[in-house]
Design an enzyme around this catalytic site. Structure first.
Site, PDB file in Angstrom:
ATOM      1  N   ASP A  41       0.851  -1.187   0.000  1.00  0.00           N
ATOM      2  CA  ASP A  41       0.000   0.000   0.000  1.00  0.00           C
ATOM      3  C   ASP A  41       0.888   1.238   0.000  1.00  0.00           C
ATOM      4  O   ASP A  41       1.869   1.286   0.753  1.00  0.00           O
ATOM      5  CB  ASP A  41      -0.899  -0.027   1.242  1.00  0.00           C
ATOM      6  CG  ASP A  41      -2.042   0.965   1.183  1.00  0.00           C
ATOM      7  OD1 ASP A  41      -1.774   2.173   1.003  1.00  0.00           O
ATOM      8  OD2 ASP A  41      -3.194   0.550   1.330  1.00  0.00           O
ATOM      9  N   HIS A  99     -16.169   2.659   3.820  1.00  0.00           N
ATOM     10  CA  HIS A  99     -14.777   3.114   3.768  1.00  0.00           C
ATOM     11  C   HIS A  99     -13.966   2.557   2.609  1.00  0.00           C
ATOM     12  O   HIS A  99     -12.737   2.543   2.665  1.00  0.00           O
ATOM     13  CB  HIS A  99     -14.057   2.842   5.103  1.00  0.00           C
ATOM     14  CG  HIS A  99     -14.810   3.367   6.286  1.00  0.00           C
ATOM     15  ND1 HIS A  99     -14.914   4.704   6.561  1.00  0.00           N
ATOM     16  CD2 HIS A  99     -15.546   2.726   7.229  1.00  0.00           C
ATOM     17  CE1 HIS A  99     -15.673   4.879   7.631  1.00  0.00           C
ATOM     18  NE2 HIS A  99     -16.067   3.694   8.053  1.00  0.00           N
ATOM     19  N   HIS A 106     -10.737  -5.352  -2.953  1.00  0.00           N
ATOM     20  CA  HIS A 106      -9.384  -5.601  -2.467  1.00  0.00           C
ATOM     21  C   HIS A 106      -9.406  -5.929  -0.977  1.00  0.00           C
ATOM     22  O   HIS A 106     -10.310  -5.551  -0.256  1.00  0.00           O
ATOM     23  CB  HIS A 106      -8.453  -4.408  -2.741  1.00  0.00           C
ATOM     24  CG  HIS A 106      -8.921  -3.101  -2.172  1.00  0.00           C
ATOM     25  ND1 HIS A 106      -9.935  -2.363  -2.737  1.00  0.00           N
ATOM     26  CD2 HIS A 106      -8.483  -2.391  -1.115  1.00  0.00           C
ATOM     27  CE1 HIS A 106     -10.115  -1.246  -2.038  1.00  0.00           C
ATOM     28  NE2 HIS A 106      -9.254  -1.244  -1.036  1.00  0.00           N
TER      29      HIS A 106
END
Length: 144
Positions: A41, A99, A106
Site C-alpha cells: 500500500d 470506507h 481488495h
C-alpha cells in the site's frame, strides 16, 4: 500459454488497480498469480501494509467470480506470513460508506506491531434480543 496479465479481466480504463495490474501504474509487487495481484500500500497504516486484489474488475466482493476469490485468501495468507508479524488485520470494505476508497475489490493485510500502529477502530456493538437475532437469521437464510 498466455501470461497471467493477458488472462486478466481487469481492463477498466479509469480504474487505478486495473492500471496497476496492467503495469500502466508502477507498484511494489509482492506476488502475482493467475487470478490475484498483491503489492504494498502506498499509504500504509504500518510497515508491511499490503493489498491483495483480484485480476477481475468488480467493485464489490459479491461481484467477483469464485475462482478469483478462491485464490485471494491463500495469497493473503502467504503475504501475511511473509510480512512476519504475529498480529494483523485482514480488511475488506464494500462501498464508500463502508470506507472503500478504490472501487475495485481488495483486501488489506495490515500488520499490528503495537497498539499505536496499524488499524485502529471502534467497534460499536449493538445489543439485539434473541428474537431479533432469530428473525435476522431467518431472513438471511431465506435469501440463500
Amino acid at each position: 500459454m498466455a501470461s497471467a496479465i493477458s488472462r486478466s479481466s481487469c481492463y477498466l480504463a479509469d480504474c487505478l488497480f486495473c492500471k496497476i495490474i496492467q503495469g500502466i501504474i508502477p507498484s511494489n509487487k509482492i506476488i502475482e498469480t493467475e487470478f490475484s495481484y498483491s503489492f504494498l500500500d502506498i499509504g500504509p497504516l504500518s510497515k508491511g501494509h499490503a493489498l491483495v486484489i483480484p485480476k477481475y474488475h468488480a467493485e464489490f466482493l459479491h461481484q467477483v467470480p469464485d475462482e478469483y476469490l478462491a485464490d485471494m485468501l491463500p495469497v493473503a495468507k502467504k503475504v501475511a506470513l511473509a510480512i512476519g508479524v504475529p498480529h494483523y488485520n485482514l480488511l475488506q470494505n464494500n462501498g464508500k460508506i463502508a470506507h472503500q476508497v478504490v472501487p475495485h475489490t481488495h483486501f488489506h493485510i495490515i500488520p499490528k506491531p503495537n497498539a499505536e500502529e496499524g488499524l485502529i477502530m471502534e467497534w460499536n456493538a449493538q445489543k439485539p434480543s434473541s428474537d431479533e437475532l432469530k428473525e435476522e437469521m431467518s431472513r438471511i437464510m431465506d435469501s440463500l
